[in-house]
Scaffold this motif. Structure first.
Motif, PDB file in Angstrom:
ATOM      1  N   ALA A 119      70.233  35.132  29.678  1.00 56.37           N
ATOM      2  CA  ALA A 119      71.174  36.250  29.743  1.00 56.37           C
ATOM      3  C   ALA A 119      71.565  36.570  31.175  1.00 56.37           C
ATOM      4  O   ALA A 119      72.653  37.096  31.423  1.00 56.37           O
ATOM      5  N   CYS A 120      70.681  36.243  32.114  1.00 59.80           N
ATOM      6  CA  CYS A 120      70.978  36.469  33.532  1.00 59.80           C
ATOM      7  C   CYS A 120      71.820  35.341  34.128  1.00 59.80           C
ATOM      8  O   CYS A 120      72.163  35.379  35.320  1.00 59.80           O
ATOM      9  N   GLY A 121      72.124  34.332  33.322  1.00 60.17           N
ATOM     10  CA  GLY A 121      73.045  33.290  33.754  1.00 60.17           C
ATOM     11  C   GLY A 121      72.460  32.238  34.658  1.00 60.17           C
ATOM     12  O   GLY A 121      73.195  31.615  35.436  1.00 60.17           O
ATOM     13  N   VAL A 122      71.139  32.003  34.565  1.00 55.18           N
ATOM     14  CA  VAL A 122      70.524  30.980  35.415  1.00 55.18           C
ATOM     15  C   VAL A 122      69.785  29.965  34.558  1.00 55.18           C
ATOM     16  O   VAL A 122      69.502  30.198  33.379  1.00 55.18           O
ATOM     17  N   LEU A 123      69.474  28.829  35.169  1.00 56.37           N
ATOM     18  CA  LEU A 123      68.757  27.772  34.467  1.00 56.37           C
ATOM     19  C   LEU A 123      67.302  28.165  34.245  1.00 56.37           C
ATOM     20  O   LEU A 123      66.748  29.016  34.955  1.00 56.37           O
ATOM     21  N   ARG A 124      66.683  27.548  33.286  1.00 55.28           N
ATOM     22  CA  ARG A 124      65.272  27.807  32.983  1.00 55.28           C
ATOM     23  C   ARG A 124      64.430  27.532  34.232  1.00 55.28           C
ATOM     24  O   ARG A 124      64.494  26.440  34.808  1.00 55.28           O
ATOM     25  N   PRO A 125      63.633  28.483  34.674  1.00 54.95           N
ATOM     26  CA  PRO A 125      62.879  28.312  35.918  1.00 54.95           C
ATOM     27  C   PRO A 125      61.621  27.475  35.733  1.00 54.95           C
ATOM     28  O   PRO A 125      61.044  27.406  34.634  1.00 54.95           O
ATOM     29  N   ARG A 126      61.193  26.884  36.836  1.00 53.84           N
ATOM     30  CA  ARG A 126      59.996  26.040  36.798  1.00 53.84           C
ATOM     31  C   ARG A 126      58.756  26.847  36.414  1.00 53.84           C
ATOM     32  O   ARG A 126      57.875  26.349  35.711  1.00 53.84           O
ATOM     33  N   TRP A 127      58.665  28.101  36.882  1.00 50.26           N
ATOM     34  CA  TRP A 127      57.456  28.879  36.592  1.00 50.26           C
ATOM     35  C   TRP A 127      57.259  29.080  35.093  1.00 50.26           C
ATOM     36  O   TRP A 127      56.116  29.168  34.633  1.00 50.26           O
ATOM     37  N   LEU A 128      58.350  29.140  34.342  1.00 51.90           N
ATOM     38  CA  LEU A 128      58.225  29.331  32.901  1.00 51.90           C
ATOM     39  C   LEU A 128      57.627  28.093  32.245  1.00 51.90           C
ATOM     40  O   LEU A 128      56.774  28.189  31.354  1.00 51.90           O
ATOM     41  N   ASP A 129      58.055  26.916  32.694  1.00 50.63           N
ATOM     42  CA  ASP A 129      57.451  25.677  32.195  1.00 50.63           C
ATOM     43  C   ASP A 129      55.972  25.610  32.563  1.00 50.63           C
ATOM     44  O   ASP A 129      55.127  25.211  31.745  1.00 50.63           O
ATOM     45  N   GLU A 130      55.650  26.014  33.799  1.00 49.38           N
ATOM     46  CA  GLU A 130      54.253  25.970  34.248  1.00 49.38           C
ATOM     47  C   GLU A 130      53.396  26.934  33.436  1.00 49.38           C
ATOM     48  O   GLU A 130      52.244  26.620  33.099  1.00 49.38           O
ATOM     49  N   ALA A 131      53.943  28.085  33.109  1.00 49.81           N
ATOM     50  CA  ALA A 131      53.186  29.058  32.314  1.00 49.81           C
ATOM     51  C   ALA A 131      52.927  28.525  30.911  1.00 49.81           C
ATOM     52  O   ALA A 131      51.812  28.646  30.381  1.00 49.81           O
ATOM     53  N   GLU A 132      53.932  27.942  30.291  1.00 48.19           N
ATOM     54  CA  GLU A 132      53.742  27.384  28.948  1.00 48.19           C
ATOM     55  C   GLU A 132      52.697  26.271  28.965  1.00 48.19           C
ATOM     56  O   GLU A 132      51.859  26.174  28.061  1.00 48.19           O
ATOM     57  N   LYS A 133      52.735  25.429  29.994  1.00 50.70           N
ATOM     58  CA  LYS A 133      51.758  24.341  30.093  1.00 50.70           C
ATOM     59  C   LYS A 133      50.351  24.892  30.271  1.00 50.70           C
ATOM     60  O   LYS A 133      49.385  24.361  29.715  1.00 50.70           O
ATOM     61  N   ALA A 134      50.213  25.965  31.054  1.00 50.44           N
ATOM     62  CA  ALA A 134      48.889  26.543  31.293  1.00 50.44           C
ATOM     63  C   ALA A 134      48.259  27.032  30.001  1.00 50.44           C
ATOM     64  O   ALA A 134      47.060  26.837  29.761  1.00 50.44           O
ATOM     65  N   TRP A 135      49.060  27.640  29.132  1.00 52.50           N
ATOM     66  CA  TRP A 135      48.517  28.132  27.869  1.00 52.50           C
ATOM     67  C   TRP A 135      48.337  27.005  26.857  1.00 52.50           C
ATOM     68  O   TRP A 135      47.388  27.024  26.062  1.00 52.50           O
ATOM     69  N   ALA A 136      49.218  26.014  26.885  1.00 48.83           N
ATOM     70  CA  ALA A 136      49.071  24.881  25.968  1.00 48.83           C
ATOM     71  C   ALA A 136      47.820  24.067  26.286  1.00 48.83           C
ATOM     72  O   ALA A 136      47.212  23.470  25.391  1.00 48.83           O
ATOM     73  N   PRO A 143      55.977  35.608  35.429  1.00 51.79           N
ATOM     74  CA  PRO A 143      55.338  34.550  36.220  1.00 51.79           C
ATOM     75  C   PRO A 143      53.818  34.619  36.222  1.00 51.79           C
ATOM     76  O   PRO A 143      53.155  33.595  36.375  1.00 51.79           O
ATOM     77  N   SER A 144      53.246  35.816  36.041  1.00 52.39           N
ATOM     78  CA  SER A 144      51.786  35.941  36.039  1.00 52.39           C
ATOM     79  C   SER A 144      51.145  35.192  34.876  1.00 52.39           C
ATOM     80  O   SER A 144      49.936  34.917  34.901  1.00 52.39           O
ATOM     81  N   LEU A 145      51.930  34.841  33.849  1.00 58.77           N
ATOM     82  CA  LEU A 145      51.373  34.093  32.721  1.00 58.77           C
ATOM     83  C   LEU A 145      50.831  32.726  33.138  1.00 58.77           C
ATOM     84  O   LEU A 145      49.941  32.189  32.478  1.00 58.77           O
ATOM     85  N   ALA A 146      51.356  32.166  34.217  1.00 58.60           N
ATOM     86  CA  ALA A 146      50.865  30.872  34.677  1.00 58.60           C
ATOM     87  C   ALA A 146      49.447  30.983  35.235  1.00 58.60           C
ATOM     88  O   ALA A 146      48.657  30.036  35.155  1.00 58.60           O
ATOM     89  N   GLU A 147      49.099  32.137  35.793  1.00 58.45           N
ATOM     90  CA  GLU A 147      47.784  32.339  36.397  1.00 58.45           C
ATOM     91  C   GLU A 147      46.807  32.980  35.420  1.00 58.45           C
ATOM     92  O   GLU A 147      45.593  32.911  35.623  1.00 58.45           O
ATOM     93  N   ALA A 148      47.311  33.618  34.383  1.00 57.41           N
ATOM     94  CA  ALA A 148      46.477  34.463  33.533  1.00 57.41           C
ATOM     95  C   ALA A 148      45.300  33.742  32.873  1.00 57.41           C
ATOM     96  O   ALA A 148      44.183  34.281  32.875  1.00 57.41           O
ATOM     97  N   PRO A 149      45.477  32.548  32.284  1.00 53.14           N
ATOM     98  CA  PRO A 149      44.324  31.924  31.625  1.00 53.14           C
ATOM     99  C   PRO A 149      43.148  31.722  32.573  1.00 53.14           C
ATOM    100  O   PRO A 149      42.004  32.019  32.216  1.00 53.14           O
ATOM    101  N   ARG A 150      43.434  31.244  33.780  1.00 51.55           N
ATOM    102  CA  ARG A 150      42.350  31.016  34.744  1.00 51.55           C
ATOM    103  C   ARG A 150      41.751  32.329  35.228  1.00 51.55           C
ATOM    104  O   ARG A 150      40.526  32.516  35.212  1.00 51.55           O
ATOM    105  N   ALA A 151      42.610  33.265  35.668  1.00 51.08           N
ATOM    106  CA  ALA A 151      42.119  34.513  36.248  1.00 51.08           C
ATOM    107  C   ALA A 151      41.329  35.344  35.249  1.00 51.08           C
ATOM    108  O   ALA A 151      40.241  35.862  35.558  1.00 51.08           O
ATOM    109  N   LEU A 152      41.879  35.490  34.049  1.00 47.57           N
ATOM    110  CA  LEU A 152      41.172  36.264  33.038  1.00 47.57           C
ATOM    111  C   LEU A 152      39.902  35.564  32.575  1.00 47.57           C
ATOM    112  O   LEU A 152      38.847  36.191  32.387  1.00 47.57           O
ATOM    113  N   GLY A 153      39.997  34.247  32.402  1.00 48.08           N
ATOM    114  CA  GLY A 153      38.812  33.491  31.973  1.00 48.08           C
ATOM    115  C   GLY A 153      37.665  33.633  32.942  1.00 48.08           C
ATOM    116  O   GLY A 153      36.507  33.820  32.537  1.00 48.08           O
TER     117      GLY A 153
END
Length: 238
Positions: A102-119, A220-230
């Protein structure tokens, strides 16, 4: 694009994904630390006239954090309002993708990194029961159908009020103690629990002091959350 964000975690996501797009944010939008935009009040009491005066192309909101009458007033003023709903981790990723688009930009790298971290998160080797206060005076805890509850569940922590009829029930301290959880999880927001403010209420129970940004924010904090919370959870249970 000119964007006003009424949600702290989404403010961080937009600032990272669409630099320069944000023209307004709430007083509670603390990330990034150098964000230099017009402050428009709180999430529950935004200055509607100030938002309208900024002439944004888009206002970003959340159905839980923001009040429906405020959002309707902004729509009546002619503004486009995108309202997100986030109750679990997969939904967070879908909504973040929608906001970025909706903000008119391409999918950011941090979003891919966050999804990978949880997967990549390994299945928990054991389950732990917990109570998760989010406020005191009165004591309130995580209840049913919450994003933070889903985050903890994926890390092997089952909070004891997940089936409560309220999403954030008020529970007397004596009842929380009597529930005898394996662990008490104390985030630093919305109430700022600290080593000196929170653990003393639960003598004899291990307490994990965790980052509220990692537990409750979807961005963006979702990329760090699994490690930090764990790490914080494991340290408390040693």
């Amino acid at each position: 694009m000119r964007v006003v964000s009424l949600v702290p975690s989404l403010t961080e996501a937009i600032a990272r994904s669409a630099p320069g797009a944000l023209v307004g944010a709430t007083d509670w939008c603390t990330h990034p630390a150098d964000l230099d935009v017009e402050r428009i009040g709180g999430t529950k009491n935004p200055g509607l006239d100030r938002i309208v005066a900024l002439a944004p192309d888009l206002v970003i909101a959340n159905e839980e954090e923001n009040r429906a009458p405020d959002l309707e007033a902004l729509r009546e003023a002619g503004l486009q309002v995108l309202v997100t709903e986030v109750r679990d981790v997969p939904q967070a990723f879908r909504e973040l993708a929608r906001v970025v688009e909706a903000c008119g930009v391409l999918r950011p790298r941090w979003l891919d990194e966050a999804e990978k971290a949880w997967a990549a998160l390994a299945p928990p080797s054991r389950r732990t029961t917990a109570v998760v206060p989010i406020w005191r005076r009165p004591w309130m805890v995580l209840g049913r159908d919450t994003f933070a509850g889903d985050v903890l569940s994926r890390l092997g922590v089952d909070h004891l009020y997940v089936t409560h009829e309220d999403r954030y029930p008020r529970i007397p301290l004596e009842e929380l103690r009597a529930a005898a959880p394996d662990l008490v999880v104390l985030p630093d927001e919305p109430y700022r629990f600290t080593p000196d403010d929170g653990p003393e209420a639960f003598p004899g129970l291990p307490c994990a002091l965790v980052s509220g940004r990692h537990l409750t924010w979807y961005g963006p904090s979702l990329a760090e959350a699994p490690r930090a919370l764990g790490e914080a959870l494991r340290a408390a249970l040693r």
